[in-house]
Scaffold this active site. Structure first.
Site, PDB file in Angstrom:
ATOM      1  CB  THR A 160      -5.622  -3.843   2.238  1.00  0.00           C
ATOM      2  OG1 THR A 160      -5.528  -2.375   1.664  1.00  0.00           O
ATOM      3  CG2 THR A 160      -4.096  -4.119   2.807  1.00  0.00           C
TER       4      THR A 160
ATOM      5  CG  ASP B 278      -8.107   2.761  -1.665  1.00  0.00           C
ATOM      6  OD1 ASP B 278      -6.860   2.118  -1.382  1.00  0.00           O
ATOM      7  OD2 ASP B 278      -8.986   2.181  -1.506  1.00  0.00           O
TER       8      ASP B 278
ATOM      9  CD  GLU C 230      -6.894   3.237   2.397  1.00  0.00           C
ATOM     10  OE1 GLU C 230      -6.692   2.676   1.243  1.00  0.00           O
ATOM     11  OE2 GLU C 230      -7.421   2.695   3.550  1.00  0.00           O
TER      12      GLU C 230
ATOM     13  CG  ASP D 171     -12.716   2.957   0.037  1.00  0.00           C
ATOM     14  OD1 ASP D 171     -11.684   2.230  -0.528  1.00  0.00           O
ATOM     15  OD2 ASP D 171     -12.784   3.150   1.210  1.00  0.00           O
TER      16      ASP D 171
ATOM     17  CG  ASP E 134      -2.041  -1.204   1.447  1.00  0.00           C
ATOM     18  OD1 ASP E 134      -3.151  -1.058   1.489  1.00  0.00           O
ATOM     19  OD2 ASP E 134      -1.488  -2.296   1.636  1.00  0.00           O
TER      20      ASP E 134
ATOM     21  CB  ILE F  87      -3.886  -1.988  -2.123  1.00  0.00           C
ATOM     22  CG1 ILE F  87      -2.327  -2.026  -2.494  1.00  0.00           C
ATOM     23  CG2 ILE F  87      -4.485  -3.287  -1.977  1.00  0.00           C
ATOM     24  CD1 ILE F  87      -1.476  -3.258  -1.957  1.00  0.00           C
ATOM     25  CG  ASP F  88     -10.740  -0.598  -2.925  1.00  0.00           C
ATOM     26  OD1 ASP F  88     -10.821  -0.267  -1.880  1.00  0.00           O
ATOM     27  OD2 ASP F  88     -11.443  -0.867  -3.876  1.00  0.00           O
TER      28      ASP F  88
HETATM   29  N1  LIG Z   1     -17.149  -0.617   8.124  1.00  0.00           N
HETATM   30  C1  LIG Z   1     -16.963  -0.401   6.885  1.00  0.00           C
HETATM   31  N2  LIG Z   1     -18.033  -0.023   6.006  1.00  0.00           N
HETATM   32  C2  LIG Z   1     -17.771   0.107   4.929  1.00  0.00           C
HETATM   33  N3  LIG Z   1     -16.503   0.034   4.179  1.00  0.00           N
HETATM   34  C3  LIG Z   1     -15.313  -0.187   5.081  1.00  0.00           C
HETATM   35  C4  LIG Z   1     -15.358  -0.234   6.498  1.00  0.00           C
HETATM   36  N4  LIG Z   1     -14.426  -0.455   6.946  1.00  0.00           N
HETATM   37  C5  LIG Z   1     -13.183  -0.298   6.000  1.00  0.00           C
HETATM   38  N5  LIG Z   1     -14.078  -0.178   4.815  1.00  0.00           N
HETATM   39  C6  LIG Z   1     -13.612   0.196   3.677  1.00  0.00           C
HETATM   40  O1  LIG Z   1     -13.949  -0.718   2.526  1.00  0.00           O
HETATM   41  C7  LIG Z   1     -12.804  -0.988   1.667  1.00  0.00           C
HETATM   42  C8  LIG Z   1     -12.734  -2.444   1.049  1.00  0.00           C
HETATM   43  O2  LIG Z   1     -13.960  -2.530   0.338  1.00  0.00           O
HETATM   44  P1  LIG Z   1     -14.671  -3.906  -0.043  1.00  0.00           P
HETATM   45  O3  LIG Z   1     -15.137  -4.588   1.145  1.00  0.00           O
HETATM   46  O4  LIG Z   1     -15.668  -3.534  -1.046  1.00  0.00           O
HETATM   47  O5  LIG Z   1     -13.484  -4.552  -0.585  1.00  0.00           O
HETATM   48  C9  LIG Z   1     -11.653  -0.781   2.361  1.00  0.00           C
HETATM   49  O6  LIG Z   1     -10.482  -0.278   1.541  1.00  0.00           O
HETATM   50  P2  LIG Z   1      -8.840  -0.657   1.947  1.00  0.00           P
HETATM   51  O7  LIG Z   1      -8.959  -1.950   1.437  1.00  0.00           O
HETATM   52  O8  LIG Z   1      -8.494   0.429   0.693  1.00  0.00           O
HETATM   53  O9  LIG Z   1      -8.759  -0.162   3.008  1.00  0.00           O
HETATM   54  C10 LIG Z   1     -12.076   0.232   3.568  1.00  0.00           C
HETATM   55  O10 LIG Z   1     -11.858   1.741   3.213  1.00  0.00           O
HETATM   56 MG   LIG Z   2     -10.188   1.223  -0.341  1.00  0.00          MG
HETATM   57 MG   LIG Z   3      -6.575   1.022   0.408  1.00  0.00          MG
HETATM   58 MG   LIG Z   4      -7.387   0.757   3.985  1.00  0.00          MG
END
Ligand SMILES: Nc1ncnc2c1ncn2[C@@H]1O[C@H](COP(=O)(O)O)[C@@H](OP(=O)(O)O)[C@H]1O
Ligand SMILES: [Mg+2]
Ligand SMILES: [Mg+2]
Ligand SMILES: [Mg+2]
Length: 344
Positions: free
Chosen positions: A132, A127, A71, A282, A48, A129-130
């Site tokens: 992670t 982002d 991020e 996101d 990341d 890494i979206d």
């Molecule tokens: N309680 C929550 N509700 C919704 N999104 C959340 C969350 N906690 C974390 N996230 C976000 O969900 C993203 C991942 O989404 P998904 O579930 O669609 O893969 C994460 O991005 P990162 O992985 O960049 O941190 C983070 O920003």
């Molecule tokens: Mg993300």
């Molecule tokens: Mg991320």
């Molecule tokens: Mg993150």
């Protein structure tokens, strides 16, 4: 293509491709101790940080005036405690950069992402890494970069190294990882359509959302993590719409990519907590991608996602993305489910 954003598009594509390379390399060599749990209990890895350093370095070189809402921050890479992490991130970043960074330039590059965003002027949102959690499992993740001008997303580029390059077939499994070539890039420019290409060839193909008209034939693409989007509410919406097909579950904005190219018809992000506020990085690139592919993206109240408010989508709740033919019916079902006081 608009002449005005041709340079931004080219630089964004190159930056995202290089960041994808860093992520793939890290995944192949990831060792324990290279993942940190952040204050909000979410993970962040050396990949990341490196991906954010690489993309921000590209942006700084080509568009030195541009601000970035990213991020990650370099806080955990500072000082003696951050030394091991910093050295690892430096070597990963420098492996793909033309001009190597010094340690202090690395920290500066990552912290170029500290801009607060807002309604005026132009900035990028990144982002690195979206998904992670998906990345750590070897499943789906995406490097997501978008350009925002006066609060509107103008350009979105998403690199999805683990996403099959071809459409997911009817038999796609929960992790959406059937055999075949993996890795694709999605590009959308406001008013100019949505495109995909592989990570290794620059031949682009225009993509469109599905033409499903009957919700009973539709398929959901949803988050793996029930803490990010309520699976139980989604299943109630599915029942209301008469959906029978299994959902495709995957991490990251790859979900928007799957809706944009017609692998699935509906992406719902239904609030799992009353207090969580979505972040702009996101959704910015993914939402533009679906819209440019002919879909509609709103929140659960039917409002347009408002990227003008800073780092957060604090004028919105959740996301409802679908092809334009079924979006209003899907939204009605979502509202009916969320307004039912008897749901557990
Ligand atoms: N309680 C929550 N509700 C919704 N999104 C959340 C969350 N906690 C974390 N996230 C976000 O969900 C993203 C991942 O989404 P998904 O579930 O669609 O893969 C994460 O991005 P990162 O992985 O960049 O941190 C983070 O920003
Ligand atoms: Mg993300
Ligand atoms: Mg991320
Ligand atoms: Mg993150």
């Amino acid at each position: 293509m608009s002449a005005t954003l041709a340079a931004e598009r080219r630089v964004a594509v190159e930056a995202v491709l290089q960041a994808c390379r860093v992520c793939q390399k890290v995944f192949n060599h990831l060792v324990a101790g290279e993942t940190i749990i952040k204050d909000d209990r979410s993970p962040v890895t050396v990949a990341d940080y490196s991906a954010q350093a690489v993309v921000n370095t590209y942006l700084a070189e080509h568009f030195p005036q541009d601000l970035v809402v990213g991020e990650e921050s370099a806080r955990d890479l500072q000082g003696e405690v951050g030394r091991a992490l910093r050295e690892k991130v430096l070597s990963l970043s420098n492996a793909v950069l033309r001009v190597p960074l010094t340690e202090s330039k690395l920290l500066t590059a990552i912290d170029r992402g500290s801009y607060g965003g807002g309604p005026r002027g132009r900035h990028w949102t990144l982002d690195p890494i979206d998904g992670t959690k998906g990345f750590l499992r070897g499943d789906q993740f995406a490097v997501c970069l978008a350009l925002i001008e006066d609060g509107e997303v103008r350009l979105g580029v998403m690199g999805c190294p683990n996403l099959p390059a071809a459409h997911l077939g009817q038999a796609a499994q929960a992790t959406a990882s059937p055999p075949g070539e993996r890795g694709c890039l999605f590009i959308a420019e406001k008013g100019h359509g949505a495109f995909t290409r592989s990570l290794v060839s620059d031949v682009e193909t225009r993509i469109h959302v599905s033409d499903t008209r009957d919700c009973r034939d539709a398929r959901f693409c949803e988050s793996v993590e029930a803490a990010h989007s309520s699976h139980s509410d989604a299943s109630r919406v599915g029942q209301d719409l008469g959906i029978t097909q299994d959902s495709i579950r995957m991490d990251s904005q790859c979900k928007y990519g799957c809706i944009a190219r017609g692998d699935a018809d509906i992406y719902l992000r239904l609030p799992a907590s009353a207090t969580y506020v979505e972040k702009i990085w996101d959704h910015a690139s993914g939402a533009l991608l679906v819209e440019e592919a002919g879909g509609i993206v709103t929140d659960v109240d039917g409002k347009h996602l408002d990227f003008s408010r800073g780092r957060f989508l604090d004028a919105n709740r959740g996301v409802v993305a679908a092809n334009a033919r079924i979006h209003s019916e899907v939204l009605r079902a979502v509202q009916k489910v969320l307004q039912n006081p008897e749901r557990a």
